[in-house]
Design an enzyme around this catalytic site. Structure first.
Site, PDB file in Angstrom:
ATOM      1  N   TYR A 142       1.839  -7.843   8.970  1.00 17.56           N
ATOM      2  CA  TYR A 142       3.196  -7.377   9.293  1.00 17.56           C
ATOM      3  C   TYR A 142       4.122  -8.534   9.688  1.00 17.56           C
ATOM      4  O   TYR A 142       5.324  -8.365   9.790  1.00 17.56           O
ATOM      5  CB  TYR A 142       3.175  -6.350  10.433  1.00 17.56           C
ATOM      6  N   LYS A 192     -12.324  -6.724   6.455  1.00 20.09           N
ATOM      7  CA  LYS A 192     -12.775  -6.602   5.074  1.00 20.09           C
ATOM      8  C   LYS A 192     -13.266  -7.992   4.639  1.00 20.09           C
ATOM      9  O   LYS A 192     -12.696  -8.614   3.739  1.00 20.09           O
ATOM     10  CB  LYS A 192     -11.623  -6.125   4.181  1.00 20.09           C
ATOM     11  N   ASP A 225     -13.092  -0.035   5.670  1.00 19.69           N
ATOM     12  CA  ASP A 225     -13.113   1.219   4.902  1.00 19.69           C
ATOM     13  C   ASP A 225     -14.341   2.055   5.282  1.00 19.69           C
ATOM     14  O   ASP A 225     -14.248   3.272   5.468  1.00 19.69           O
ATOM     15  CB  ASP A 225     -13.052   0.951   3.392  1.00 19.69           C
ATOM     16  N   ASP A 249      -3.588  -0.152  12.682  1.00 18.08           N
ATOM     17  CA  ASP A 249      -2.516   0.827  12.545  1.00 18.08           C
ATOM     18  C   ASP A 249      -3.092   2.121  11.952  1.00 18.08           C
ATOM     19  O   ASP A 249      -2.873   3.229  12.461  1.00 18.08           O
ATOM     20  CB  ASP A 249      -1.453   0.217  11.605  1.00 18.08           C
ATOM     21  N   ASP A 253      -4.510   5.729  14.218  1.00 17.45           N
ATOM     22  CA  ASP A 253      -3.918   7.045  13.948  1.00 17.45           C
ATOM     23  C   ASP A 253      -4.991   8.030  13.511  1.00 17.45           C
ATOM     24  O   ASP A 253      -4.981   9.197  13.901  1.00 17.45           O
ATOM     25  CB  ASP A 253      -2.839   6.940  12.859  1.00 17.45           C
TER      26      ASP A 253
END
Ligand code: NAD
Length: 368
Positions: A142, A192, A225, A249, A253
């Site tokens: 970001y 990852k 993942d 992020d 959530d």
């Protein structure tokens, strides 16, 4: 010794309504427990724009840097949607996070027994769930450069850059290990590393920090993942999860929704220790300003009250008092008291924001 200091920035929409109930808990701590705070208040977001033409004045920013902890309500609303990007209410929040360098974002996912049927997962998967996601908040994709939309030949290309330095990874890893020591003593680091070099570095640095200073904490690694799958399959296998800004992020959530309503979710954002040893800190509910219910006295104040409980635990080392507040919340829910957002499909009669705050105070009174 001086009282610890709090800056309340209630913000817009339901922010001031839910913060009024937090103020009741703050005063209760003084009268019933002898724990006094020096509280000041100021503006952030749309209300600051209305008063000063900016979502956060330099003076408010300076105050936020000086206090022991900031408590924030929520910012934004339709009235401000058309403002220039540079003065949008959310810019006030981003400025606070950036200038206070709040790199460690703590997002608990805790399922109160009385609300276990609220989850989209089966009761036995979520009942009693208590995990903490630590998301790196000030670096990663970001913020990385280069970024932008560029022309390449006769088409456009969108570019963002995932970038982490060793020190950025090390400080958030340290924050996760410290937290684990106060909880279940387990950290799972997610990245990852199979497809991203920044993930390989992330895994290396987390392992080095663990080897050097935290061998007493159990450390595991998981691809992000696979972590998402495990979070929905059997979330109770986790205690603390530490991950980067982007994966955090999404995963925070996801984990939050395991537990039901947005009106129940607190958060903390912590930075480096100040001269007094306390970390720079801001505590806020995960929800926004909820313009659809603002001004109606319907909002659930629990997320904001639980955010204050996090302040008690993480800024002021008052873990027992934090637990007392959490248990008071648990008690009112077990008694069947519900704000409108917590009513299931079978309905029922909701109570309002102030009544929920009062019920929590009554439960606190019963606890001493
Ligand atoms: P929101 O979180 O404000 O609301 C989403 C839904 O959840 C709404 O139906 C709302 O009524 C409900 N809800 C939220 N909090 C609740 C509570 N405590 N009790 C009962 N119901 C609650 O998200 P949104 O509608 O996408 O955004 C509204 C405004 O808030 C926008 O301007 C957005 O930019 C801003 N926002 C601010 C923050 C923040 O301040 N941290 C976070 C998210 C959104």
């Amino acid at each position: 010794m001086a009282n610890p200091s709090l800056l309340i920035l209630a913000g817009d929409g339901i922010g001031p309504e839910v913060m009024d109930e937090v103020k009741k808990v703050i005063s209760w701590m003084g009268t019933a427990r002898g724990i006094h705070f020096d509280v000041s208040e100021d503006l952030v977001g749309g209300c600051a724009y209305d008063a000063h033409g900016t979502p956060l004045t330099d003076a408010t920013m300076a105050k936020a840097q000086e206090v022991d902890a900031v408590l924030l309500g929520a910012v934004g609303g339709p009235k401000y949607d058309k403002l220039d990007f540079s003065v949008k209410p959310e810019r006030g929040l981003l400025r606070l996070r950036k200038e206070m360098d709040l790199f460690s974002n703590l997002r608990p996912a805790q399922c109160f027994d009385a609300l276990a049927d609220f989850s989209s997962l089966k009761r036995d998967v979520v009942a009693g769930l208590d995990i903490m996601i630590v998301r790196e908040l000030t670096s990663g994709v970001y913020f990385g450069e280069p970024r932008g939309i560029f022309k390449e030949g006769n088409e456009r290309v969108g570019i963002n850059t995932q970038r982490y330095t060793e020190s950025e990874i090390a400080r958030v890893a340290k924050s996760a290990f410290e937290l684990a020591r106060r909880r279940g003593n387990k950290v799972c680091s997610m990245e990852k590393a199979n497809v991203m070099e920044s993930g390989i570095l992330w895994r290396d640095v987390v392992t080095e920090v663990h080897q050097r200073d935290y061998q007493d904490v159990e450390l595991s690694h998981m691809y992000a993942d696979a972590g998402a799958m495990q979070l929905t399959r059997w979330p109770k296998q986790f205690d603390v999860i530490v991950t980067d800004n982007l994966f955090g992020d999404l995963l925070s959530d996801l984990a939050a929704m395991l537990t039901g309503s947005l009106g129940m979710l607190p958060s903390a954002s912590l930075g480096a220790p100040m001269a007094n040893g306390r970390p720079k800190a801001m505590y806020e509910p995960v929800h926004g300003s909820a313009p659809d219910i603002a001004g109606q006295g319907k909002a659930n104040p629990i997320a904001c009250i639980l955010s204050f409980a996090m302040a008690l635990r993480y800024s002021f080392d008052l873990g027992d008092e934090a637990t007392r507040v959490e248990q008071a919340v648990e008690k009112v829910l077990a008694d069947g008291l519900r704000t409108a957002d917590l009513l299931g499909p079978e309905g029922g009669s909701p109570i309002g924001t102030a009544a929920m705050g009062d019920a929590i105070i009554a439960a606190l009174n019963a606890s001493v």
